[in-house]
Design an enzyme around this catalytic site. Structure first.
Site, PDB file in Angstrom:
ATOM      1  N   MET A  94      12.771  24.571   4.556  1.00 13.37           N
ATOM      2  CA  MET A  94      11.971  23.980   3.471  1.00 13.37           C
ATOM      3  C   MET A  94      12.844  23.219   2.477  1.00 13.37           C
ATOM      4  O   MET A  94      12.488  22.131   2.025  1.00 13.37           O
ATOM      5  CB  MET A  94      11.189  25.085   2.753  1.00 13.37           C
ATOM      6  CG  MET A  94      10.165  24.556   1.779  1.00 13.37           C
ATOM      7  SD  MET A  94       9.235  25.861   0.983  1.00 13.37           S
ATOM      8  CE  MET A  94       8.241  26.503   2.318  1.00 13.37           C
ATOM      9  N   TYR A 100      16.846  28.964  11.268  1.00  7.37           N
ATOM     10  CA  TYR A 100      15.666  29.675  11.770  1.00  7.37           C
ATOM     11  C   TYR A 100      15.563  29.590  13.287  1.00  7.37           C
ATOM     12  O   TYR A 100      15.745  28.522  13.870  1.00  7.37           O
ATOM     13  CB  TYR A 100      14.393  29.090  11.160  1.00  7.37           C
ATOM     14  CG  TYR A 100      14.180  29.513   9.729  1.00  7.37           C
ATOM     15  CD1 TYR A 100      13.965  30.842   9.400  1.00  7.37           C
ATOM     16  CD2 TYR A 100      14.195  28.567   8.707  1.00  7.37           C
ATOM     17  CE1 TYR A 100      13.767  31.224   8.076  1.00  7.37           C
ATOM     18  CE2 TYR A 100      13.995  28.938   7.386  1.00  7.37           C
ATOM     19  CZ  TYR A 100      13.786  30.266   7.083  1.00  7.37           C
ATOM     20  OH  TYR A 100      13.596  30.650   5.782  1.00  7.37           O
ATOM     21  N   ARG A 139     -10.585  -0.393  15.675  1.00  5.90           N
ATOM     22  CA  ARG A 139     -10.507   0.433  14.483  1.00  5.90           C
ATOM     23  C   ARG A 139     -11.471  -0.212  13.488  1.00  5.90           C
ATOM     24  O   ARG A 139     -12.663  -0.010  13.596  1.00  5.90           O
ATOM     25  CB  ARG A 139      -9.049   0.496  13.996  1.00  5.90           C
ATOM     26  CG  ARG A 139      -8.737   1.679  13.148  1.00  5.90           C
ATOM     27  CD  ARG A 139      -7.273   1.722  12.759  1.00  5.90           C
ATOM     28  NE  ARG A 139      -6.825   0.504  12.072  1.00  5.90           N
ATOM     29  CZ  ARG A 139      -5.622   0.350  11.537  1.00  5.90           C
ATOM     30  NH1 ARG A 139      -4.729   1.311  11.614  1.00  5.90           N
ATOM     31  NH2 ARG A 139      -5.299  -0.767  10.916  1.00  5.90           N
ATOM     32  N   LYS A 187       0.860  -1.196   0.000  1.00 11.52           N
ATOM     33  CA  LYS A 187       0.000   0.000   0.000  1.00 11.52           C
ATOM     34  C   LYS A 187       0.898   1.250   0.000  1.00 11.52           C
ATOM     35  O   LYS A 187       2.103   1.151   0.282  1.00 11.52           O
ATOM     36  CB  LYS A 187      -0.927  -0.017   1.216  1.00 11.52           C
ATOM     37  CG  LYS A 187      -0.207   0.003   2.558  1.00 11.52           C
ATOM     38  CD  LYS A 187      -1.147  -0.316   3.724  1.00 11.52           C
ATOM     39  CE  LYS A 187      -0.393  -0.372   5.036  1.00 11.52           C
ATOM     40  NZ  LYS A 187      -1.204  -0.931   6.131  1.00 11.52           N
TER      41      LYS A 187
HETATM   42  C1  LIG Z   1      -0.556  -2.048   6.763  1.00 10.22           C
HETATM   43  C2  LIG Z   1      -1.143  -3.310   7.247  1.00 10.22           C
HETATM   44  C3  LIG Z   1      -0.354  -4.449   7.436  1.00 10.22           C
HETATM   45  C4  LIG Z   1       1.154  -4.425   7.316  1.00 10.22           C
HETATM   46  O1  LIG Z   1       1.676  -4.031   8.557  1.00 10.22           O
HETATM   47  P1  LIG Z   1       3.266  -3.862   8.788  1.00 10.22           P
HETATM   48  O2  LIG Z   1       3.351  -3.438  10.212  1.00 10.22           O
HETATM   49  O3  LIG Z   1       3.690  -2.794   7.851  1.00 10.22           O
HETATM   50  O4  LIG Z   1       3.899  -5.166   8.507  1.00 10.22           O
HETATM   51  C5  LIG Z   1      -0.981  -5.627   7.783  1.00 10.22           C
HETATM   52  N1  LIG Z   1      -2.318  -5.675   7.962  1.00 10.22           N
HETATM   53  C6  LIG Z   1      -3.107  -4.594   7.813  1.00 10.22           C
HETATM   54  C7  LIG Z   1      -4.568  -4.713   8.033  1.00 10.22           C
HETATM   55  C8  LIG Z   1      -2.554  -3.365   7.471  1.00 10.22           C
HETATM   56  O5  LIG Z   1      -3.334  -2.305   7.330  1.00 10.22           O
END
Ligand SMILES: *Cc1c(COP(=O)(O)O)cnc(C)c1O
Length: 350
Positions: free
Chosen positions: A293, A245, A130, A37
């Site tokens: 920046m 800064y 969640r 992802k």
């Molecule tokens: C992103 C995600 C993972 C992967 O988790 P990592 O900690 O990056 O290995 C697995 N399961 C779900 C549901 C996720 O959203």
């Protein structure tokens, strides 16, 4: 100077080694899904799939457009980890032979029609609060429980094996599994889960951050990118002078400061602290002054041979991203995914 840019060199052989290491924790009949992802956590999704397709049993993403990019180059299983919500998306799921997650009531009607056409992953909330059905709602999804489909849950604290929530979540999941007379496949673990609770790998694991080397304290997993930029100025400053800064930090002695062509607009965290370690010509140096920046300032007083045009590595296979994350109380996930598109991507060929 117009072509000057921070660079992100992506090393897929490091990712391949990380996959091999993660797989040593689990048995051969557990399917290994590579979680790619968010553009493979910033590592370029299509490059990942075309190079590592043979080293994984499938892929997991969140968005439909990501899944379709993968499908153009791979015929391995692809999971949409947050499911879909509209009829036209369901049509795409079937057309492109995707697996999808069912996690909320609002999806049930939509998913009824595709039950026999693809593998559905039914997500339960075992304590993270969640996504996922409550345990008390199991009867509502009874018709989806069969040996083609997958029961899944997600651990909230798998990176801390001593946290009692892990055992609580896993035993809830076990109770749920036993409550159904028909058995389905099972999936709980992400990367830290595979490292800390490998006996719960079951049928599918879902590994993301470990592929890219972002798990702290596991020396076998290496950072898969080199994020670096060049020195575009070196300044001599006097004891008592401030840098950057707000004049956040002041020199306690005469110093040499390297100014680097990278800043928070490149995705370098603005919150990075003085003392954050970077590497120049294989030697360690420390950040000195607030991130701007487009610029970063580094103390090179102790390094005599550093010159204009030298590269400064922020993190790399030799200089773990976890060191940067831990020192700054940030997470490797965010460091990886926020690198801006203006940073030049280079695929490292070995
Ligand atoms: C992103 C995600 C993972 C992967 O988790 P990592 O900690 O990056 O290995 C697995 N399961 C779900 C549901 C996720 O959203």
């Amino acid at each position: 100077m117009s072509k000057e840019s921070a660079e992100l060199h992506i090393n897929f052989s490091v990712i391949q080694d990380n996959i091999s290491y993660l797989k040593t924790n689990i048995s051969d009949h557990t399917n290994f899904l590579s979680v790619i992802k968010a553009n493979a956590y910033g590592h370029e999704l299509e490059e990942f799939v075309s190079r590592l397709n043979d080293f994984t049993d499938g892929f997991a993403v969140v968005r439909l457009d990501e899944a379709m990019k993968i499908r153009k180059i791979s015929n391995k299983p692809i999971l949409l980890m947050q499911g879909v919500y509209q009829q036209n998306e369901i049509d795409q799921v079937i057309e492109h032979n995707l697996m999808t997650v069912l996690h909320t009531h609002e999806q049930i009607n939509l998913y009824k029609d595709i039950q026999s056409k693809t593998k559905i992953w039914i997500k339960f909330n075992t304590g993270m609060n969640r996504l996922g059905f409550q345990m008390s709602e199991a009867d509502q999804i009874q018709s989806f429980i069969n040996d083609q489909n997958v029961l899944m849950t997600h651990l909230a604290s798998s990176d801390d094996p001593s946290d009692p929530s892990n055992q609580k979540q896993m035993s809830k999941f076990q109770d749920l599994y036993e409550s159904f007379s028909t058995k389905s496949e099972r999936s709980i673990l992400n990367s830290s889960g595979v490292i800390n609770f490998p006996s719960h790998a079951y049928d599918w694991v879902r590994c993301g951050i470990g592929l890219y080397g972002g798990v702290s304290g596991v020396s076998e997993l290496k950072t898969a990118v080199t994020f670096k930029s060049k020195i575009i100025s070196i300044n001599k400053i006097k004891k008592g002078d401030a840098v950057g800064y707000g004049g956040r930090i002041r020199a306690k002695q005469d110093m040499s400061i390297a100014v680097v062509y990278c800043g928070y607009a490149d995705g370098f965290p603005q919150s990075a602290l003085d003392g954050t370690s970077v590497r120049i010509n294989d030697k360690e140096a420390k950040m000195f002054g607030r991130v701007s920046m487009d610029l970063i300032t580094i103390d090179i007083t102790h390094l005599n041979d550093v010159k204009f045009g030298d590269w400064v590595e922020f993190w790399s296979p030799q200089h773990s991203i976890n060191k940067f994350a831990d020192y700054n109380k940030l997470i490797s996930y965010e460091l990886m995914t926020r690198i801006d598109q203006r940073v030049r991507r280079v695929i490292y060929e070995n």
